[in-house]
Design a protein around this motif. Structure first.
Motif, PDB file in Angstrom:
ATOM      1  N   SER A 156      -3.551  11.343  -0.569  1.00  0.00           N
ATOM      2  CA  SER A 156      -2.912  11.935   0.611  1.00  0.00           C
ATOM      3  C   SER A 156      -3.013  13.450   0.566  1.00  0.00           C
ATOM      4  N   ARG A 157      -2.788  14.012  -0.627  1.00  0.00           N
ATOM      5  CA  ARG A 157      -2.912  15.476  -0.761  1.00  0.00           C
ATOM      6  C   ARG A 157      -4.336  15.940  -0.479  1.00  0.00           C
ATOM      7  N   MET A 158      -5.313  15.168  -0.934  1.00  0.00           N
ATOM      8  CA  MET A 158      -6.708  15.528  -0.708  1.00  0.00           C
ATOM      9  C   MET A 158      -7.053  15.481   0.781  1.00  0.00           C
ATOM     10  N   MET A 159      -6.372  14.609   1.514  1.00  0.00           N
ATOM     11  CA  MET A 159      -6.625  14.500   2.955  1.00  0.00           C
ATOM     12  C   MET A 159      -6.006  15.645   3.736  1.00  0.00           C
ATOM     13  N   SER A 160      -4.757  15.947   3.414  1.00  0.00           N
ATOM     14  CA  SER A 160      -4.003  16.865   4.289  1.00  0.00           C
ATOM     15  C   SER A 160      -3.702  18.218   3.672  1.00  0.00           C
ATOM     16  N   GLY A 161      -3.956  18.380   2.377  1.00  0.00           N
ATOM     17  CA  GLY A 161      -3.617  19.641   1.738  1.00  0.00           C
ATOM     18  C   GLY A 161      -2.241  19.562   1.115  1.00  0.00           C
ATOM     19  N   ALA A 162      -1.480  20.659   1.211  1.00  0.00           N
ATOM     20  CA  ALA A 162      -0.181  20.736   0.541  1.00  0.00           C
ATOM     21  C   ALA A 162       0.847  19.802   1.159  1.00  0.00           C
ATOM     22  N   GLU A 163       0.808  19.611   2.496  1.00  0.00           N
ATOM     23  CA  GLU A 163       1.822  18.825   3.188  1.00  0.00           C
ATOM     24  C   GLU A 163       1.429  17.357   3.221  1.00  0.00           C
ATOM     25  N   ILE A 164       2.266  16.553   2.606  1.00  0.00           N
ATOM     26  CA  ILE A 164       2.029  15.111   2.591  1.00  0.00           C
ATOM     27  C   ILE A 164       2.971  14.453   3.580  1.00  0.00           C
ATOM     28  N   THR A 165       2.402  13.722   4.515  1.00  0.00           N
ATOM     29  CA  THR A 165       3.210  13.069   5.554  1.00  0.00           C
ATOM     30  C   THR A 165       3.124  11.558   5.398  1.00  0.00           C
ATOM     31  N   THR A 166       3.993  10.899   6.153  1.00  0.00           N
ATOM     32  CA  THR A 166       3.983   9.434   6.144  1.00  0.00           C
ATOM     33  C   THR A 166       2.644   8.896   6.627  1.00  0.00           C
ATOM     34  N   ALA A 167       2.096   9.576   7.614  1.00  0.00           N
ATOM     35  CA  ALA A 167       0.805   9.136   8.166  1.00  0.00           C
ATOM     36  C   ALA A 167      -0.311   9.262   7.128  1.00  0.00           C
ATOM     37  N   THR A 168      -0.306  10.398   6.406  1.00  0.00           N
ATOM     38  CA  THR A 168      -1.373  10.578   5.405  1.00  0.00           C
ATOM     39  C   THR A 168      -1.195   9.613   4.242  1.00  0.00           C
ATOM     40  N   LEU A 169       0.062   9.328   3.873  1.00  0.00           N
ATOM     41  CA  LEU A 169       0.303   8.352   2.815  1.00  0.00           C
ATOM     42  C   LEU A 169      -0.194   6.980   3.229  1.00  0.00           C
ATOM     43  N   GLN A 170       0.063   6.618   4.476  1.00  0.00           N
ATOM     44  CA  GLN A 170      -0.393   5.325   4.991  1.00  0.00           C
ATOM     45  C   GLN A 170      -1.920   5.264   5.022  1.00  0.00           C
ATOM     46  N   HIS A 171      -2.503   6.370   5.484  1.00  0.00           N
ATOM     47  CA  HIS A 171      -3.968   6.441   5.528  1.00  0.00           C
ATOM     48  C   HIS A 171      -4.559   6.343   4.129  1.00  0.00           C
ATOM     49  N   ALA A 172      -3.921   7.032   3.157  1.00  0.00           N
ATOM     50  CA  ALA A 172      -4.405   7.001   1.778  1.00  0.00           C
ATOM     51  C   ALA A 172      -4.327   5.596   1.197  1.00  0.00           C
ATOM     52  N   ALA A 173      -3.228   4.919   1.453  1.00  0.00           N
ATOM     53  CA  ALA A 173      -3.067   3.551   0.956  1.00  0.00           C
ATOM     54  C   ALA A 173      -4.117   2.629   1.563  1.00  0.00           C
ATOM     55  N   GLU A 174      -4.379   2.820   2.834  1.00  0.00           N
ATOM     56  CA  GLU A 174      -5.401   2.012   3.511  1.00  0.00           C
ATOM     57  C   GLU A 174      -6.790   2.306   2.943  1.00  0.00           C
ATOM     58  N   LEU A 175      -7.067   3.578   2.720  1.00  0.00           N
ATOM     59  CA  LEU A 175      -8.365   3.974   2.149  1.00  0.00           C
ATOM     60  C   LEU A 175      -8.543   3.356   0.767  1.00  0.00           C
ATOM     61  N   LEU A 176      -7.493   3.369  -0.027  1.00  0.00           N
ATOM     62  CA  LEU A 176      -7.550   2.803  -1.372  1.00  0.00           C
ATOM     63  C   LEU A 176      -7.744   1.290  -1.320  1.00  0.00           C
ATOM     64  N   SER A 177      -7.051   0.645  -0.391  1.00  0.00           N
ATOM     65  CA  SER A 177      -7.182  -0.804  -0.243  1.00  0.00           C
ATOM     66  C   SER A 177      -8.593  -1.184   0.185  1.00  0.00           C
ATOM     67  N   ASN A 178      -9.148  -0.435   1.138  1.00  0.00           N
ATOM     68  CA  ASN A 178     -10.515  -0.700   1.595  1.00  0.00           C
ATOM     69  C   ASN A 178     -11.523  -0.496   0.472  1.00  0.00           C
ATOM     70  N   ALA A 179     -11.287   0.526  -0.332  1.00  0.00           N
ATOM     71  CA  ALA A 179     -12.199   0.800  -1.440  1.00  0.00           C
ATOM     72  C   ALA A 179     -12.192  -0.342  -2.450  1.00  0.00           C
TER      73      ALA A 179
END
Length: 565
Positions: free
Chosen positions: A534-557
């Motif tokens: 999530s940090r790699m996606m959005s930078g310093a600010e981690i949001t619920t959306a980026t966390l969800q996106h990160a979890a989805e990216l990890l699951s797809n991988a």
């Protein structure tokens, strides 16, 4: 694979030990955290250029150590180690390098001190480091022919061995002919020298073992009076009046009388009798020697002169008579060649002509096999590029034919890889590609093909994904993961897509402890991994959306990795 890396007092790293596994390991972290420092350490372990500037401030030396596990007994690194007397323990190779404050390096392989050149040769066999702007094997045009040959496989290897056998004979004969074609003056001088030397050695009438015999004879002649006096005294002691033999003879007579009445004395009587007659024979021999001995000062002079001749010959032609005779045989053959050089040159020229014809046939066979392999390689590269969204790119293996005079161990082919990344653009040498994103994808395509053939066990990518995003980033992530299925891959990346595909994820962080900057390395697992993506996606600010996106990216991988298996 690289199993464990230990770093002490290197740059901003004080003391760090990291363990690695098979597959893909990704190192992430903020810019300047020290990710590239770890790659620099591995680069130095592989024989890269080092300096005292790498040593942590306040320390006297930096210590780097890497443990590699090679599970292929036929891996070429083991033969390279054996050539320099280094043993391997069940496939374990430990590279160590200490950088001292005086700028000197101390290198060891499995505990044995080696030169930086040997460390570099061994390191290159097991580690391949590629950075976006670093020239590597694929960017070295001289290596392209070797990569093509490796891709071609065993059929071409057999043809190359056949060619090289003829080529070695050809080059040897060419050297001999060049030596024989010296100037007439030089040849005449060599003939005169060899004739003088052969005559001098022949006139000396050397014989193996003669020198040792002469030294023994000189020793006897120099000690003639002492030897004569000793023999005379010995003879007198045995055969003089009331001396040895008289007393032993009396003892013999007494024992013989006693033995006639006591059988127990018989054995003693026989022993004394044998001694008497043996000493009597010896006395007669000593008397004969005394009668024949004659002092010969002239013979001593002859021996001294002969030894002087032998010493002179040894100073000129060899350490021993045997060496001199071997040298005589050698220059005799050379002299015969020089005297008969015209006839020899004519015969050798005919051989050269025949070998050139043979080389042309062998080299042509290599060219045919290489061009066939080049076609297959181009197809494989195009498929890789297509998967990396470079459908318009064109790859080609460029051939140039060398003349007979320019042949080398590889044959008549000069091979280089050419590429065009855009429609309408001409093919250009791979080494001249400038675009960072295109270069990254091109290198990954080539690595995907050649990593199966070059034999390295650890491939390291240092930010090769710079300058890409979107679907290309995902394609690069999948390609790096694909390479990791048959070689260990360590990758520094800023792309969450690459990090998500990893089998092992480390976060590199820079902290301040006690007014000193230190680098820490921590494995990222579970929810922490989602947070880092999530940090790699959005930078310093981690949001619920980026966390969800990160979890989805990890699951797809994870799903993609399961499908790939």
């Amino acid at each position: 694979m690289l199993k464990e890396l230990s770093i002490k007092n290197f740059a901003i790293i004080e003391d760090l030990t990291v363990s690695f596994t098979n597959g893909l390991t990704v190192l992430t972290g903020e810019t300047g955290a020290g990710k590239s420092i770890i790659i620099d350490a591995i680069h130095l372990l592989a024989g890269g250029r080092g300096s005292q500037e790498f040593i942590r401030h306040g320390a006297k030396k930096a210590e780097l150590e890497g443990m590699f596990i090679i599970d292929r007994p036929d891996h070429p690194v083991f033969s390279k180690m054996a050539d320099v007397g280094i043993e391997s323990d069940e496939g374990t190779i430990i590279l160590r390098r200490d950088l001292n404050e005086n700028g000197k390096s101390v290198c060891r392989v499995n505990g044995k001190l080696v030169t930086i050149a040997i460390l570099r040769e061994i390191g290159a066999s097991i580690i391949d480091i590629h950075g976006q702007h670093e020239t590597q094997e694929l960017m070295d045009e001289k290596q392209h022919i070797h990569l093509l040959d490796q891709f071609a496989g065993s059929t071409l290897e057999k043809a190359k061995e056949s060619y090289q056998s003829v080529f070695r004979t050809y080059k040897k004969l060419k050297r001999e002919m060049a030596s024989m074609k010296e100037s007439e003056q030089q040849i005449a001088q060599r003939i005169d020298l060899y004739q003088f030397q052969t005559n001098e050695i022949d006139d000396a009438s050397l014989r193996i073992g003669e020198e040792e015999e002469l030294y023994e004879e000189r020793k006897r002649l120099q000690n003639y009076h002492k030897i004569y006096e000793s023999i005379a005294n010995a003879y007198e002691s045995l055969n003089g009046d009331s001396k040895g033999l008289d007393f032993i003879g009396s003892a013999m007579s007494e024992l013989e009388d006693a033995a006639t009445v006591d059988e127990q004395i018989v054995e003693h009587s026989a022993t004394v009798s044998n001694a008497f007659y043996s000493l009597q024979d010896t006395a007669f021999s000593l008397k004969s020697s005394l009668d024949s001995m004659e002092f010969e000062p002239e013979r001593l002079n002859e021996v001294e002169q002969r030894l002087a001749v032998l010493q002179s010959m040894k100073r000129k032609y060899g350490a021993s008579v045997e060496d001199i005779l071997i040298y005589r045989e050698k220059i005799g053959e050379e002299l015969e060649k020089l005297i008969n050089r015209d006839e020899r040159l004519q015969v050798d020229q005919q051989k050269i002509h025949q070998l050139e014809q043979d080389l042309e046939v062998e080299a042509e066979e290599l060219t045919i096999l290489r061009k066939k392999a080049a076609t297959e390689l181009s197809k494989a590269i195009h498929q890789q590029l297509k998967e990396l969204y470079m459908e318009k790119a064109t790859f080609e293996v460029h051939f140039e034919q060398r003349s007979i005079a320019s042949l080398d161990q590889t044959g008549a082919d000069a091979v280089s890889f050419y590429i065009s990344t855009n429609v309408g653009e001409p093919l250009k040498p791979l080494v001249k590609i400038a675009s960072g994103g295109e270069l990254s994808r091109m290198m990954l395509a080539l690595k995907s093909i050649f990593s199966k053939h070059v034999g390295v066990t650890s491939i390291i990518f240092d930010e090769v994904d710079t300058g890409v995003s979107g679907r290309v980033a995902q394609a690069i992530a999948e390609k790096i993961a694909s390479i990791a299925t048959h070689s260990q891959v360590l990758c520094i990346s800023h792309l969450p897509q690459v990090a998500a595909m990893s089998d092992q994820h480390y976060l590199i962080q820079k902290e301040v402890e006690g007014n000193r900057t230190v680098t820490s390395v921590n494995q990222v697992v579970g929810e922490k991994r989602v947070e880092e993506l999530s940090r790699m996606m959005s930078g310093a600010e981690i949001t619920t959306a980026t966390l969800q996106h990160a979890a989805e990216l990890l699951s797809n991988a994870e799903e993609r990795k399961i499908l790939d298996k």
